[in-house]
Enzyme design. Structure first.
Site, PDB file in Angstrom:
ATOM      1  N   GLU A   1       0.782  -1.401  -0.106  1.00 43.04           N
ATOM      2  CA  GLU A   1       0.146   0.477  -0.222  1.00 43.04           C
ATOM      3  C   GLU A   1       0.902   1.282  -0.187  1.00 43.04           C
ATOM      4  O   GLU A   1       0.567   2.180  -0.760  1.00 43.04           O
ATOM      5  CB  GLU A   1      -0.432  -0.019   1.050  1.00 43.04           C
ATOM      6  CG  GLU A   1      -1.908   1.110   1.647  1.00 43.04           C
ATOM      7  CD  GLU A   1      -2.681   1.094   2.788  1.00 43.04           C
ATOM      8  OE1 GLU A   1      -3.773   1.182   2.676  1.00 43.04           O
ATOM      9  OE2 GLU A   1      -2.038   0.650   3.920  1.00 43.04           O
ATOM     10  N   ASP A   2       2.280   1.207   0.801  1.00 40.72           N
ATOM     11  CA  ASP A   2       3.010   2.754   0.420  1.00 40.72           C
ATOM     12  C   ASP A   2       3.183   2.991  -0.803  1.00 40.72           C
ATOM     13  O   ASP A   2       3.994   3.922  -0.908  1.00 40.72           O
ATOM     14  CB  ASP A   2       4.213   1.711   1.636  1.00 40.72           C
ATOM     15  CG  ASP A   2       3.545   2.243   3.241  1.00 40.72           C
ATOM     16  OD1 ASP A   2       2.433   3.109   3.997  1.00 40.72           O
ATOM     17  OD2 ASP A   2       4.032   1.498   4.278  1.00 40.72           O
TER      18      ASP A   2
ATOM     19  N   ARG B   1      12.921   1.995   1.280  1.00 43.10           N
ATOM     20  CA  ARG B   1      12.298   1.464   0.493  1.00 43.10           C
ATOM     21  C   ARG B   1      11.919   1.672  -0.955  1.00 43.10           C
ATOM     22  O   ARG B   1      11.230   0.795  -1.425  1.00 43.10           O
ATOM     23  CB  ARG B   1      11.211   1.178   1.426  1.00 43.10           C
ATOM     24  CG  ARG B   1      10.818   1.055   2.830  1.00 43.10           C
ATOM     25  CD  ARG B   1       9.225   1.147   3.371  1.00 43.10           C
ATOM     26  NE  ARG B   1       8.513   0.328   3.128  1.00 43.10           N
ATOM     27  CZ  ARG B   1       7.324  -0.177   2.886  1.00 43.10           C
ATOM     28  NH1 ARG B   1       6.749   0.938   4.326  1.00 43.10           N
ATOM     29  NH2 ARG B   1       6.505  -1.173   2.351  1.00 43.10           N
TER      30      ARG B   1
ATOM     31  N   HIS C   1       0.575   5.446  10.852  1.00 44.20           N
ATOM     32  CA  HIS C   1       0.510   5.787   9.175  1.00 44.20           C
ATOM     33  C   HIS C   1      -1.323   6.210  10.054  1.00 44.20           C
ATOM     34  O   HIS C   1      -2.155   6.132  10.798  1.00 44.20           O
ATOM     35  CB  HIS C   1       0.572   5.264   8.586  1.00 44.20           C
ATOM     36  CG  HIS C   1       1.773   4.702   7.717  1.00 44.20           C
ATOM     37  ND1 HIS C   1       2.545   3.258   7.741  1.00 44.20           N
ATOM     38  CD2 HIS C   1       2.336   5.645   6.336  1.00 44.20           C
ATOM     39  CE1 HIS C   1       3.349   3.226   7.156  1.00 44.20           C
ATOM     40  NE2 HIS C   1       3.303   4.734   7.228  1.00 44.20           N
TER      41      HIS C   1
ATOM     42  N   VAL D   1       4.068  -4.635  12.350  1.00 47.13           N
ATOM     43  CA  VAL D   1       5.154  -3.748  11.765  1.00 47.13           C
ATOM     44  C   VAL D   1       4.575  -2.705  10.744  1.00 47.13           C
ATOM     45  O   VAL D   1       4.932  -1.019  10.753  1.00 47.13           O
ATOM     46  CB  VAL D   1       6.214  -3.955  10.666  1.00 47.13           C
ATOM     47  CG1 VAL D   1       7.159  -3.264   9.511  1.00 47.13           C
ATOM     48  CG2 VAL D   1       6.820  -5.215  11.359  1.00 47.13           C
TER      49      VAL D   1
ATOM     50  N   CYS E   1      -1.595  -4.155   3.378  1.00 41.88           N
ATOM     51  CA  CYS E   1      -1.211  -5.397   2.528  1.00 41.88           C
ATOM     52  C   CYS E   1      -1.845  -5.611   1.204  1.00 41.88           C
ATOM     53  O   CYS E   1      -1.183  -6.626   0.547  1.00 41.88           O
ATOM     54  CB  CYS E   1      -1.506  -6.818   3.474  1.00 41.88           C
ATOM     55  SG  CYS E   1      -0.665  -6.653   4.871  1.00 41.88           S
TER      56      CYS E   1
END
Length: 267
Positions: free
Chosen positions: A61-62, A81, A157, A247, A254
């Site tokens: 998702e990020d 990342r 978040h 985490v 996800c």
């Protein structure tokens, strides 16, 4: 709203257990249960292999924000990342055929987990991972929607504290931090929303998919499950996410959800 045809996910790598005290096999079972649920709801689930070089790759998702047939590739607040972004960009473009938008401002930080789209407007959490420049980049990419930055007091978040339970229904935790964020949203919102306040903060992160509400299971959020009984005229599915949430944001983190329209061949 919230009807999808595809989901992009990434399987859990062995390296995931380096991020916290995680039961790796249980995390994988939880992830597979989510994937199976999405398939049962009619989505074509595209699974990326686990990337051992990027322990957090499961949190796809990020890496992108998808709206109105366009994928904005993010600039995650954690520089390590970036490799995840490169992989997701290629899949969204080549396999799913999405038009891609890049963020040109090198000062921008934007994690998808900080982006809450209500179907009418965007709210962007200003957190450890997302800054004002990231919010401006989102606004420039989707000018048809208003984009409102919302300060997130904790190192979490935005969608760990508030998410969409149904069209025009915000799901929010009961904690002080979550309620403060809700107050900021309500103060700045261009539209009115109903609010579903859940007793356990961990249960504030939900997925609304094709008329079904996916939420944390009774073993992890018993008071919330009790509250939800008969609350909505929606089908509900309970999912475990305890290991994944150690985490990540929770269920939303996800998967990247995509809606494909056959005529335009866009998502």
């Amino acid at each position: 709203m919230f009807r999808y045809t595809h989901a992009l996910v990434c399987r859990v790598p062995v390296a995931f257990r380096t991020r916290a005290e995680i039961d790796l096999e249980e995390a994988r079972r939880q992830h597979e249960s989510l994937c199976r649920c999405l398939r049962e709801l009619g989505l074509d689930v595209v699974e990326l292999p686990p990337d051992e070089q990027h322990p957090e790759c499961v949190f796809v998702e990020d890496t992108a924000v998808i709206c109105n047939g366009v994928a904005l590739i993010t600039r995650p607040g954690a520089p390590h990342r970036q490799g995840e972004v490169d992989t997701v960009r290629a899949v969204l473009k080549k396999e799913l055929g999405l038009p891609i938008v890049e963020i040109s401002d090198e000062a921008a930080k934007l994690d998808g987990g900080d982006v809450l789209f209500t179907g009418r407007e965007f709210f962007v959490g200003l957190s450890e991972w997302t800054n004002e420049a990231g919010a401006r980049a989102l606004a420039a990419s989707f000018p048809e929607f208003s984009v409102t930055p919302i300060k997130v007091s904790e190192t979490r978040h935005l969608k760990a504290l508030v998410s969409m339970a149904a069209p025009d229904v915000l799901c929010v935790g009961q904690s002080t931090a979550a309620q403060e964020v809700l107050q900021r949203i309500e103060r700045e919102a261009s539209f009115s929303y109903q609010t579903l306040t859940v007793p356990e903060d961990c249960a504030a992160n939900v997925l609304s998919v094709n008329g079904t509400l996916l939420h944390r299971c009774n073993a992890e959020a018993p008071e919330t499950c009790k509250l939800l009984e008969g609350k909505f005229e929606l089908h509900r599915r309970q999912l475990a996410a305890s290991e994944l949430a150690k985490v990540g944001t929770g269920l939303t983190s996800c998967c990247l959800l995509v809606r494909r329209t056959r005529a335009a061949r866009t998502y």
